[in-house]
Design a protein around this motif. Sequence first.
Motif, PDB file in Angstrom:
ATOM      1  N   ASP A 113       0.850  -1.184   0.000  1.00  0.00           N
ATOM      2  CA  ASP A 113       0.000   0.000   0.000  1.00  0.00           C
ATOM      3  C   ASP A 113       0.885   1.233   0.000  1.00  0.00           C
ATOM      4  N   ILE A 114       0.346   2.340  -0.513  1.00  0.00           N
ATOM      5  CA  ILE A 114       1.122   3.583  -0.597  1.00  0.00           C
ATOM      6  C   ILE A 114       1.048   4.394   0.688  1.00  0.00           C
ATOM      7  N   SER A 115       0.072   4.116   1.555  1.00  0.00           N
ATOM      8  CA  SER A 115      -0.130   4.894   2.783  1.00  0.00           C
ATOM      9  C   SER A 115       0.650   4.267   3.922  1.00  0.00           C
ATOM     10  N   ARG A 116       1.713   4.931   4.355  1.00  0.00           N
ATOM     11  CA  ARG A 116       2.661   4.331   5.294  1.00  0.00           C
ATOM     12  C   ARG A 116       2.034   3.934   6.630  1.00  0.00           C
ATOM     13  N   GLU A 117       1.471   4.897   7.343  1.00  0.00           N
ATOM     14  CA  GLU A 117       1.032   4.604   8.701  1.00  0.00           C
ATOM     15  C   GLU A 117      -0.159   3.654   8.758  1.00  0.00           C
ATOM     16  N   PRO A 118      -1.199   3.823   7.910  1.00  0.00           N
ATOM     17  CA  PRO A 118      -2.256   2.807   7.919  1.00  0.00           C
ATOM     18  C   PRO A 118      -1.730   1.409   7.607  1.00  0.00           C
ATOM     19  N   LEU A 119      -0.770   1.326   6.670  1.00  0.00           N
ATOM     20  CA  LEU A 119      -0.174   0.032   6.339  1.00  0.00           C
ATOM     21  C   LEU A 119       0.580  -0.533   7.533  1.00  0.00           C
ATOM     22  N   ARG A 120       1.373   0.302   8.177  1.00  0.00           N
ATOM     23  CA  ARG A 120       2.147  -0.160   9.333  1.00  0.00           C
ATOM     24  C   ARG A 120       1.227  -0.659  10.454  1.00  0.00           C
ATOM     25  N   LEU A 121       0.151   0.069  10.700  1.00  0.00           N
ATOM     26  CA  LEU A 121      -0.748  -0.304  11.784  1.00  0.00           C
ATOM     27  C   LEU A 121      -1.498  -1.603  11.478  1.00  0.00           C
ATOM     28  N   SER A 122      -2.068  -1.706  10.268  1.00  0.00           N
ATOM     29  CA  SER A 122      -2.865  -2.890   9.951  1.00  0.00           C
ATOM     30  C   SER A 122      -1.991  -4.135   9.837  1.00  0.00           C
ATOM     31  N   ALA A 123      -0.832  -4.008   9.188  1.00  0.00           N
ATOM     32  CA  ALA A 123       0.054  -5.167   9.034  1.00  0.00           C
ATOM     33  C   ALA A 123       0.650  -5.575  10.379  1.00  0.00           C
ATOM     34  N   GLY A 124       0.974  -4.586  11.212  1.00  0.00           N
ATOM     35  CA  GLY A 124       1.500  -4.911  12.530  1.00  0.00           C
ATOM     36  C   GLY A 124       0.479  -5.631  13.391  1.00  0.00           C
ATOM     37  N   ALA A 125      -0.798  -5.241  13.268  1.00  0.00           N
ATOM     38  CA  ALA A 125      -1.849  -5.913  14.031  1.00  0.00           C
ATOM     39  C   ALA A 125      -1.990  -7.364  13.588  1.00  0.00           C
ATOM     40  N   ILE A 126      -1.903  -7.612  12.293  1.00  0.00           N
ATOM     41  CA  ILE A 126      -1.994  -8.989  11.798  1.00  0.00           C
ATOM     42  C   ILE A 126      -0.791  -9.803  12.271  1.00  0.00           C
ATOM     43  N   ALA A 127       0.394  -9.199  12.241  1.00  0.00           N
ATOM     44  CA  ALA A 127       1.585  -9.903  12.728  1.00  0.00           C
ATOM     45  C   ALA A 127       1.434 -10.264  14.206  1.00  0.00           C
ATOM     46  N   GLY A 128       0.852  -9.348  14.994  1.00  0.00           N
ATOM     47  CA  GLY A 128       0.657  -9.627  16.407  1.00  0.00           C
ATOM     48  C   GLY A 128      -0.338 -10.738  16.660  1.00  0.00           C
ATOM     49  N   ASP A 129      -1.361 -10.819  15.810  1.00  0.00           N
ATOM     50  CA  ASP A 129      -2.388 -11.849  15.979  1.00  0.00           C
ATOM     51  C   ASP A 129      -1.978 -13.191  15.377  1.00  0.00           C
ATOM     52  N   HIS A 130      -0.964 -13.187  14.503  1.00  0.00           N
ATOM     53  CA  HIS A 130      -0.512 -14.414  13.833  1.00  0.00           C
ATOM     54  C   HIS A 130       1.004 -14.551  14.004  1.00  0.00           C
ATOM     55  N   PRO A 131       1.466 -14.907  15.196  1.00  0.00           N
ATOM     56  CA  PRO A 131       2.918 -14.974  15.430  1.00  0.00           C
ATOM     57  C   PRO A 131       3.625 -16.008  14.567  1.00  0.00           C
ATOM     58  N   GLU A 132       2.875 -16.960  14.021  1.00  0.00           N
ATOM     59  CA  GLU A 132       3.485 -17.978  13.161  1.00  0.00           C
ATOM     60  C   GLU A 132       3.699 -17.484  11.731  1.00  0.00           C
ATOM     61  N   LEU A 133       3.172 -16.296  11.408  1.00  0.00           N
ATOM     62  CA  LEU A 133       3.169 -15.770  10.047  1.00  0.00           C
ATOM     63  C   LEU A 133       4.232 -14.695   9.898  1.00  0.00           C
ATOM     64  N   GLU A 134       5.086 -14.826   8.861  1.00  0.00           N
ATOM     65  CA  GLU A 134       6.024 -13.761   8.531  1.00  0.00           C
ATOM     66  C   GLU A 134       5.274 -12.680   7.758  1.00  0.00           C
ATOM     67  N   VAL A 135       5.309 -11.448   8.271  1.00  0.00           N
ATOM     68  CA  VAL A 135       4.604 -10.335   7.640  1.00  0.00           C
ATOM     69  C   VAL A 135       5.636  -9.335   7.120  1.00  0.00           C
ATOM     70  N   HIS A 136       5.624  -9.109   5.813  1.00  0.00           N
ATOM     71  CA  HIS A 136       6.498  -8.137   5.166  1.00  0.00           C
ATOM     72  C   HIS A 136       5.627  -7.064   4.517  1.00  0.00           C
ATOM     73  N   ALA A 137       5.429  -5.942   5.208  1.00  0.00           N
ATOM     74  CA  ALA A 137       4.632  -4.846   4.664  1.00  0.00           C
ATOM     75  C   ALA A 137       5.504  -4.023   3.727  1.00  0.00           C
ATOM     76  N   ILE A 138       4.977  -3.727   2.526  1.00  0.00           N
ATOM     77  CA  ILE A 138       5.752  -3.037   1.494  1.00  0.00           C
ATOM     78  C   ILE A 138       5.041  -1.728   1.147  1.00  0.00           C
ATOM     79  N   CYS A 139       5.662  -0.608   1.475  1.00  0.00           N
ATOM     80  CA  CYS A 139       5.089   0.694   1.183  1.00  0.00           C
ATOM     81  C   CYS A 139       5.545   1.144  -0.196  1.00  0.00           C
ATOM     82  N   THR A 140       4.629   1.060  -1.164  1.00  0.00           N
ATOM     83  CA  THR A 140       4.923   1.479  -2.532  1.00  0.00           C
ATOM     84  C   THR A 140       3.609   1.640  -3.274  1.00  0.00           C
ATOM     85  N   ASP A 141       3.688   2.106  -4.511  1.00  0.00           N
ATOM     86  CA  ASP A 141       2.518   2.303  -5.355  1.00  0.00           C
ATOM     87  C   ASP A 141       2.400   1.111  -6.297  1.00  0.00           C
ATOM     88  N   TYR A 142       1.443   0.221  -6.023  1.00  0.00           N
ATOM     89  CA  TYR A 142       1.342  -0.994  -6.828  1.00  0.00           C
ATOM     90  C   TYR A 142       0.838  -0.721  -8.235  1.00  0.00           C
TER      91      TYR A 142
END
Length: 322
Positions: A113-142
């Motif tokens: 996603d291009i929006s840094r802070e919303p991406l950081r917050l949503s991806a970080g929440a998923i990482a916290g809820d899924h400790p078995e999952l590697e989460v790599h959030a990528i801030c760019t314009d798809y």
Amino acid sequence: MMETALPNFHFHDLHPEPEDFHSDVIAGLRQTPRQLSPKFFYDERGSQLFDAITRLPEYYPTRTEIDLLQRHGEDMADMLGNDGLLFELGSGSDTKIRVLLDALQPQTYAPIDISREPLRLSAGAIAGDHPELEVHAICTDYSKPLALPGVVAAKRRSAFFPGSSIGNFDPGQACDLLRRIANIIGPEGRLLIGVDLKKAPSRLHAAYNDSEGVTAQFNLNLLTRINRELDADFDLAAFRHEAFYNAQLGRIEMHLVATAPQRVRIDGCCFEFQAGESIHTENSYKFSVEEFQTLAAQAGMASLRVWQDDDALFSVHCLQPV
């Protein structure tokens, strides 16, 4: 790369070029007919209003797509395979991706996603809820060509593009975007994409002209943002929301229509509006299943499977590059 304290969360900031709101607005208002990009809808207030739209009784796409994911998640997971990397393009609300993650259980999840802070917050929440999952959030314009971080480039890849966001692109742009997605996932990858279907114009009209006026507020908020951020002087009371189905082009069009003559100033530029003159703010293309499969084929992607609800309101397609 920046990381949080969570060992499974990684944030890759590819430093997308900031949108030039000022230049884009001036250029759009100088065009004939006038237009503004829908990407500018989503300031803080606009995002709140869109979330409210998705919960309206008239607005069927969000709840119908979620229901399809809940009912057919295991089948979708079987099509994608659960031993690799799942990209999500445009990670807004996390409701849909959480349903898919529960069914798919990939090794790695990479929201883009291009929006840094919303991406950081949503991806970080998923990482916290899924400790078995590697989460790599990528801030760019798809929507533009991109180079993936090396840590995710080598894995078996699939992608999730929900919400019928593909419908916001004109057909040529949509085809180009599908080609870029094909390059991201590679020849063995799979794409799961939500696509809004053609239906009775009355149903479409109701979805974009809700009785509570939330969509009207969402559309008009774009002028509020221009006034606030560009020191403009749009009179919001002299514009009204208009959305209609253009059957010839197969799309919903959203406009802001002047109800009275008005002169608007933005940073030394002056724009004269006549009563009835509009600013075109968004398109939302609708497809038959066959029309979308044809578009996908033009982009070099084959249709493997289609799921749709009993009322044929919405569809989810699984595509593979060919």
